[in-house]
Design an enzyme around this catalytic site. Sequence first.
Site, PDB file in Angstrom:
ATOM      1  N   TYR A  57     -49.300 -33.038  22.934  1.00  0.00           N
ATOM      2  CA  TYR A  57     -48.100 -33.722  22.421  1.00  0.00           C
ATOM      3  C   TYR A  57     -48.258 -35.250  22.434  1.00  0.00           C
ATOM      4  O   TYR A  57     -47.690 -35.926  21.580  1.00  0.00           O
ATOM      5  CB  TYR A  57     -46.845 -33.257  23.166  1.00  0.00           C
ATOM      6  CG  TYR A  57     -46.431 -31.873  22.715  1.00  0.00           C
ATOM      7  CD1 TYR A  57     -45.878 -31.672  21.445  1.00  0.00           C
ATOM      8  CD2 TYR A  57     -46.661 -30.748  23.507  1.00  0.00           C
ATOM      9  CE1 TYR A  57     -45.549 -30.412  20.992  1.00  0.00           C
ATOM     10  CE2 TYR A  57     -46.332 -29.475  23.063  1.00  0.00           C
ATOM     11  CZ  TYR A  57     -45.779 -29.308  21.804  1.00  0.00           C
ATOM     12  OH  TYR A  57     -45.462 -28.050  21.350  1.00  0.00           O
ATOM     13  N   ASP A  93     -41.008 -34.561  14.196  1.00  0.00           N
ATOM     14  CA  ASP A  93     -41.149 -35.998  13.925  1.00  0.00           C
ATOM     15  C   ASP A  93     -39.778 -36.603  13.605  1.00  0.00           C
ATOM     16  O   ASP A  93     -38.800 -35.884  13.392  1.00  0.00           O
ATOM     17  CB  ASP A  93     -42.170 -36.247  12.798  1.00  0.00           C
ATOM     18  CG  ASP A  93     -41.705 -35.729  11.444  1.00  0.00           C
ATOM     19  OD1 ASP A  93     -40.601 -36.106  11.000  1.00  0.00           O
ATOM     20  OD2 ASP A  93     -42.446 -34.951  10.801  1.00  0.00           O
ATOM     21  N   HIS A 108     -36.318 -27.653  16.427  1.00  0.00           N
ATOM     22  CA  HIS A 108     -37.436 -27.415  17.349  1.00  0.00           C
ATOM     23  C   HIS A 108     -37.735 -28.592  18.276  1.00  0.00           C
ATOM     24  O   HIS A 108     -38.825 -28.686  18.822  1.00  0.00           O
ATOM     25  CB  HIS A 108     -38.682 -27.012  16.540  1.00  0.00           C
ATOM     26  CG  HIS A 108     -38.522 -25.681  15.872  1.00  0.00           C
ATOM     27  ND1 HIS A 108     -39.268 -25.284  14.780  1.00  0.00           N
ATOM     28  CD2 HIS A 108     -37.687 -24.641  16.145  1.00  0.00           C
ATOM     29  CE1 HIS A 108     -38.891 -24.072  14.413  1.00  0.00           C
ATOM     30  NE2 HIS A 108     -37.935 -23.657  15.208  1.00  0.00           N
ATOM     31  N   THR A 175     -41.427 -25.516   3.769  1.00  0.00           N
ATOM     32  CA  THR A 175     -41.490 -24.586   4.910  1.00  0.00           C
ATOM     33  C   THR A 175     -41.950 -23.218   4.428  1.00  0.00           C
ATOM     34  O   THR A 175     -41.538 -22.754   3.376  1.00  0.00           O
ATOM     35  CB  THR A 175     -40.140 -24.472   5.666  1.00  0.00           C
ATOM     36  OG1 THR A 175     -40.217 -23.369   6.579  1.00  0.00           O
ATOM     37  CG2 THR A 175     -38.951 -24.292   4.752  1.00  0.00           C
ATOM     38  N   SER A 176     -42.818 -22.588   5.230  1.00  0.00           N
ATOM     39  CA  SER A 176     -43.346 -21.281   4.851  1.00  0.00           C
ATOM     40  C   SER A 176     -42.312 -20.181   5.093  1.00  0.00           C
ATOM     41  O   SER A 176     -42.542 -19.033   4.721  1.00  0.00           O
ATOM     42  CB  SER A 176     -44.614 -20.997   5.661  1.00  0.00           C
ATOM     43  OG  SER A 176     -44.342 -21.152   7.037  1.00  0.00           O
TER      44      SER A 176
END
Length: 234
Positions: A57, A93, A108, A175-176
């Site tokens: 991270y 981000d 998230h 986004t998948s």
Amino acid sequence: MSQHKPKLVVFTGAGISAESGIRTFRDSDGLWEEYNIYEVATPEAWNKNRELVLEFYNKRRKQVLNAKPNAAHKALVDLEKKFDVWIITQNIDDLHERAGSKNVIHLHGEINKSRSTVDETLIYTIKGEELLSGEKCERGSQLRPHIVWFGEQVPMMDVAYEIASSADLFIVVGTSLVVYPAAGVIDYVPDNAPKYLIDPNEIKVNGITNLTIIKEKASVGVPSLVAELMKDRG
Ligand code: NAD
């Protein structure tokens, strides 16, 4: 009297930040910048190898600090002139905020924050680039990245469902739609609301009504859709 602004909800994933130089992980075979995500983004990883998790991270944080919002993040800010815009992002981000978007919900977590390991309400902004072993919260416990790891509850999910269920328009970018529960947000959007999906690759979507697919990169697809929606509002 001020004009009523339609509620426009934007759901973003790693793809919107790809052109800012932050790699998605689906595009790289389950590896995220050379790390196996399950060895760095789970509670088990934290218990087994805290140093590795912090290092991972810390690298992501440096990369985000050096990245800039791109044309897609910026175009979404323009929408606020004519719409009540809410951004629900899976990204950790802060490029939406740095572009200037006002209402941003992070499902998230946020890379530039840390939180206590004994009290999840104790959240801090990380000063500088690194969070290190030995850095503690005010109650004396080790700080962890303020990230929702695989296998953990997503505390903002109910807020996101509520926002999605009152959308007049809905835009999905980059986004998948495979990471749940986040991907389920789209199922809460009213059937009659126009929906747009912007992604250069084929995305599996079933049973979504009023959906227009725009097969473009975010930096192209988002500004042109924004221009069209703004024009329609006069
Ligand atoms: P994903 O990696 O599963 O999918 C990325 C999607 O973006 C793919 O559908 C891909 O086709 C698309 N894409 C690639 N380049 C694009 C571009 N230029 N314009 C538009 N779309 C593009 O990402 P996800 O669905 O967000 O799920 C992965 C999880 O990983 C997220 O929930 C997030 O927590 C985390 N993650 C975050 C970041 C970040 O904060 N920037 C980066 C990588 C992963």
